[in-house]
Design a protein around this motif. Structure first.
Motif, short mmCIF file in Angstrom:
data_model
loop_
_atom_site.label_atom_id
_atom_site.label_comp_id
_atom_site.label_asym_id
_atom_site.label_seq_id
_atom_site.Cartn_x
_atom_site.Cartn_y
_atom_site.Cartn_z
N TYR A 13 3.10 -5.54 6.23
CA TYR A 13 1.79 -6.09 5.88
C TYR A 13 1.93 -7.60 5.76
CZ TYR A 13 -2.03 -7.54 2.87
OH TYR A 13 -3.10 -8.20 2.33
N ASP A 15 0.01 -10.79 4.51
CA ASP A 15 -1.12 -11.25 3.71
C ASP A 15 -1.71 -12.48 4.40
OD1 ASP A 15 -2.97 -11.85 1.82
OD2 ASP A 15 -1.55 -12.27 0.22
N THR A 16 -2.97 -12.37 4.81
CA THR A 16 -3.60 -13.46 5.55
C THR A 16 -4.52 -14.31 4.68
OG1 THR A 16 -5.37 -11.98 6.23
CG2 THR A 16 -3.51 -12.24 7.73
N GLY A 21 -7.01 -6.69 1.69
CA GLY A 21 -6.69 -6.04 2.95
C GLY A 21 -6.06 -6.99 3.93
N GLY A 22 -5.69 -6.48 5.03
CA GLY A 22 -5.10 -7.30 6.08
C GLY A 22 -4.38 -6.42 7.06
N PRO A 23 -3.96 -7.00 8.16
CA PRO A 23 -3.33 -6.20 9.20
C PRO A 23 -1.91 -5.78 8.82
CG PRO A 23 -3.28 -8.51 9.80
CD PRO A 23 -4.07 -8.41 8.53
N SER A 24 -1.53 -4.61 9.27
CA SER A 24 -0.14 -4.19 9.16
C SER A 24 0.39 -4.04 10.58
CB SER A 24 0.00 -2.89 8.37
OG SER A 24 -0.64 -1.85 9.06
N VAL A 25 1.67 -4.25 10.74
CA VAL A 25 2.29 -4.27 12.05
C VAL A 25 3.50 -3.35 12.05
CG1 VAL A 25 3.37 -5.76 13.78
CG2 VAL A 25 1.55 -6.66 12.35
N SER A 26 3.59 -2.53 13.07
CA SER A 26 4.76 -1.67 13.24
C SER A 26 5.64 -2.16 14.38
CB SER A 26 4.32 -0.23 13.52
OG SER A 26 3.64 0.29 12.41
#
Length: 179
Positions: A13, A15-16, A21-26
Protein backbone atom coordinates in the motif's frame (compact mmCIF):
# COMPACT_ATOMS: atom_id res chain seq x y z
CA UNK A 1 7.87 -13.63 -5.30
CA UNK A 2 8.22 -15.17 -1.88
CA UNK A 3 9.56 -13.86 1.38
CA UNK A 4 12.44 -15.63 3.16
CA UNK A 5 9.94 -17.71 5.17
CA UNK A 6 8.33 -18.96 1.92
CA UNK A 7 5.14 -16.92 2.21
CA UNK A 8 3.69 -14.71 -0.52
CA UNK A 9 4.08 -11.01 0.34
CA UNK A 10 0.89 -9.03 0.81
CA UNK A 11 0.16 -6.26 -1.69
CA UNK A 12 2.04 -3.07 -0.94
CA UNK A 13 0.00 0.00 0.00
CA UNK A 14 1.44 3.34 -1.02
CA UNK A 15 -0.03 6.23 0.96
CA UNK A 16 -0.69 8.98 -1.58
CA UNK A 17 -1.88 11.64 0.77
CA UNK A 18 -4.13 12.27 3.72
CA UNK A 19 -6.89 9.83 2.83
CA UNK A 20 -7.47 6.43 4.34
CA UNK A 21 -7.55 4.75 0.95
CA UNK A 22 -5.11 4.41 -1.85
CA UNK A 23 -3.76 1.99 -4.38
CA UNK A 24 -2.15 -1.29 -3.44
CA UNK A 25 0.33 -3.00 -5.71
CA UNK A 26 1.20 -6.66 -6.06
CA UNK A 27 3.77 -6.03 -8.79
CA UNK A 28 6.90 -8.03 -8.10
CA UNK A 29 9.26 -5.16 -8.79
CA UNK A 30 8.10 -3.26 -5.67
CA UNK A 31 8.98 -6.12 -3.30
CA UNK A 32 12.49 -4.75 -2.86
CA UNK A 33 12.34 -3.47 0.73
CA UNK A 34 13.16 0.12 -0.24
CA UNK A 35 10.08 1.68 1.31
CA UNK A 36 8.69 1.52 4.83
CA UNK A 37 6.43 -1.51 5.31
CA UNK A 38 7.54 -3.00 1.98
CA UNK A 39 9.06 -6.45 2.41
CA UNK A 40 12.11 -7.62 0.52
CA UNK A 41 11.43 -10.70 -1.59
CA UNK A 42 13.92 -13.50 -1.14
CA UNK A 43 12.77 -16.18 -3.56
CA UNK A 44 11.34 -16.25 -7.04
CA UNK A 45 9.53 -19.38 -8.28
CA UNK A 46 7.56 -19.90 -11.45
CA UNK A 47 3.95 -20.91 -10.69
CA UNK A 48 1.08 -22.33 -12.72
CA UNK A 49 -2.70 -22.29 -12.36
CA UNK A 50 -2.58 -26.11 -12.19
CA UNK A 51 -0.93 -25.81 -8.78
CA UNK A 52 2.64 -26.51 -9.93
CA UNK A 53 5.40 -24.42 -8.36
CA UNK A 54 8.90 -24.45 -9.78
CA UNK A 55 12.25 -24.21 -8.06
CA UNK A 56 12.46 -21.34 -5.59
CA UNK A 57 15.36 -19.33 -6.97
CA UNK A 58 17.11 -17.13 -4.39
CA UNK A 59 17.42 -13.42 -5.13
CA UNK A 60 20.98 -12.35 -4.38
CA UNK A 61 20.52 -8.96 -2.74
CA UNK A 62 24.27 -8.52 -2.25
CA UNK A 63 24.61 -8.68 -6.03
CA UNK A 64 21.43 -6.68 -6.73
CA UNK A 65 22.50 -3.90 -4.37
CA UNK A 66 20.82 -0.60 -5.24
CA UNK A 67 19.81 -1.63 -8.76
CA UNK A 68 16.15 -1.80 -9.72
CA UNK A 69 14.82 -5.30 -9.00
CA UNK A 70 13.07 -5.49 -12.37
CA UNK A 71 16.46 -5.09 -14.08
CA UNK A 72 18.83 -6.79 -11.66
CA UNK A 73 16.61 -9.83 -11.15
CA UNK A 74 16.50 -10.72 -14.85
CA UNK A 75 18.86 -13.72 -14.52
CA UNK A 76 16.69 -15.14 -11.73
CA UNK A 77 13.56 -14.46 -13.77
CA UNK A 78 15.17 -16.22 -16.76
CA UNK A 79 15.72 -19.28 -14.56
CA UNK A 80 12.00 -19.22 -13.75
CA UNK A 81 11.14 -18.97 -17.45
CA UNK A 82 13.27 -22.06 -18.14
CA UNK A 83 11.46 -23.90 -15.32
CA UNK A 84 8.14 -22.77 -16.78
CA UNK A 85 9.11 -23.95 -20.27
CA UNK A 86 10.03 -27.36 -18.87
CA UNK A 87 6.73 -27.55 -16.99
CA UNK A 88 4.60 -26.56 -19.97
CA UNK A 89 6.43 -29.09 -22.16
CA UNK A 90 5.69 -31.82 -19.60
CA UNK A 91 2.05 -30.74 -19.34
CA UNK A 92 1.72 -30.71 -23.11
CA UNK A 93 3.13 -34.26 -23.28
CA UNK A 94 0.67 -35.48 -20.64
CA UNK A 95 -2.35 -33.70 -22.15
CA UNK A 96 -4.57 -35.11 -24.87
CA UNK A 97 -2.25 -35.43 -27.85
CA UNK A 98 -2.85 -33.50 -31.04
CA UNK A 99 -2.09 -35.24 -34.33
CA UNK A 100 0.83 -34.02 -36.45
CA UNK A 101 -1.64 -33.09 -39.21
CA UNK A 102 -2.95 -30.47 -36.79
CA UNK A 103 0.25 -29.27 -35.09
CA UNK A 104 2.38 -28.96 -38.26
CA UNK A 105 0.17 -26.31 -39.93
CA UNK A 106 0.00 -24.36 -36.65
CA UNK A 107 3.79 -24.41 -36.35
CA UNK A 108 4.07 -23.22 -39.97
CA UNK A 109 1.49 -20.50 -39.32
CA UNK A 110 3.40 -19.28 -36.27
CA UNK A 111 6.58 -19.11 -38.35
CA UNK A 112 4.79 -17.15 -41.08
CA UNK A 113 3.42 -14.67 -38.54
CA UNK A 114 6.95 -14.13 -37.18
CA UNK A 115 8.21 -13.47 -40.72
CA UNK A 116 5.33 -11.06 -41.32
CA UNK A 117 6.18 -9.18 -38.13
CA UNK A 118 9.71 -8.54 -39.40
CA UNK A 119 8.37 -6.71 -42.45
CA UNK A 120 5.58 -4.85 -40.66
CA UNK A 121 4.87 -4.69 -36.92
CA UNK A 122 1.11 -4.29 -37.44
CA UNK A 123 0.66 -6.91 -40.16
CA UNK A 124 0.44 -9.89 -37.76
CA UNK A 125 -2.38 -8.29 -35.74
CA UNK A 126 -5.15 -9.08 -38.27
CA UNK A 127 -3.70 -12.58 -38.61
CA UNK A 128 -3.82 -13.07 -34.84
CA UNK A 129 -7.36 -11.70 -34.76
CA UNK A 130 -8.37 -14.15 -37.49
CA UNK A 131 -6.89 -17.00 -35.43
CA UNK A 132 -8.80 -15.78 -32.38
CA UNK A 133 -12.11 -15.78 -34.29
CA UNK A 134 -11.35 -19.17 -35.82
CA UNK A 135 -10.52 -20.63 -32.39
CA UNK A 136 -13.76 -19.29 -30.94
CA UNK A 137 -15.80 -20.73 -33.80
CA UNK A 138 -13.98 -24.08 -33.93
CA UNK A 139 -14.03 -24.51 -30.16
CA UNK A 140 -17.71 -23.84 -29.56
CA UNK A 141 -19.27 -27.27 -30.16
CA UNK A 142 -16.38 -29.34 -28.78
CA UNK A 143 -16.34 -27.25 -25.59
CA UNK A 144 -20.11 -27.23 -25.38
CA UNK A 145 -20.29 -31.02 -25.68
CA UNK A 146 -17.30 -31.65 -23.39
CA UNK A 147 -18.85 -29.38 -20.77
CA UNK A 148 -22.01 -31.47 -20.81
CA UNK A 149 -20.52 -34.94 -21.19
CA UNK A 150 -17.04 -34.91 -19.63
CA UNK A 151 -16.37 -34.70 -15.88
CA UNK A 152 -13.95 -31.92 -14.99
CA UNK A 153 -11.95 -34.48 -13.04
CA UNK A 154 -10.54 -35.37 -16.47
CA UNK A 155 -9.15 -31.82 -16.83
CA UNK A 156 -5.59 -33.14 -16.83
CA UNK A 157 -6.25 -34.19 -20.43
CA UNK A 158 -6.36 -30.46 -21.20
CA UNK A 159 -3.22 -29.81 -19.19
CA UNK A 160 -5.23 -27.75 -16.68
CA UNK A 161 -6.64 -28.00 -13.18
CA UNK A 162 -10.42 -28.35 -12.81
CA UNK A 163 -11.02 -24.62 -12.24
CA UNK A 164 -9.01 -23.58 -15.30
CA UNK A 165 -10.67 -26.31 -17.40
CA UNK A 166 -14.13 -25.09 -16.34
CA UNK A 167 -13.22 -21.52 -17.33
CA UNK A 168 -11.75 -22.61 -20.67
CA UNK A 169 -14.72 -24.78 -21.59
CA UNK A 170 -17.18 -22.08 -20.53
CA UNK A 171 -15.33 -19.46 -22.56
CA UNK A 172 -15.30 -21.56 -25.72
CA UNK A 173 -18.77 -23.04 -25.05
CA UNK A 174 -20.12 -19.53 -24.31
CA UNK A 175 -21.78 -20.29 -20.99
CA UNK A 176 -21.31 -18.92 -17.51
CA UNK A 177 -18.44 -20.57 -15.63
CA UNK A 178 -20.55 -20.17 -12.46
CA UNK A 179 -23.48 -22.35 -13.50
Amino acid sequence: MLLADGTVPRPVYFDTGSGAGGPSVSEQSVQDGRFTHVPRAALLPAVCSCGWTGTKHRLDWAEIGEQELAEAGMDTADSCVRDWDTHTTEVERSAAPLPETFTAPLTQLESEIEKLAKSSPLAPVPAARRLEVTAAEAGYWPAHNAGRNTPLTQAAALGLNEEAARKLLSRFGRWSPYR
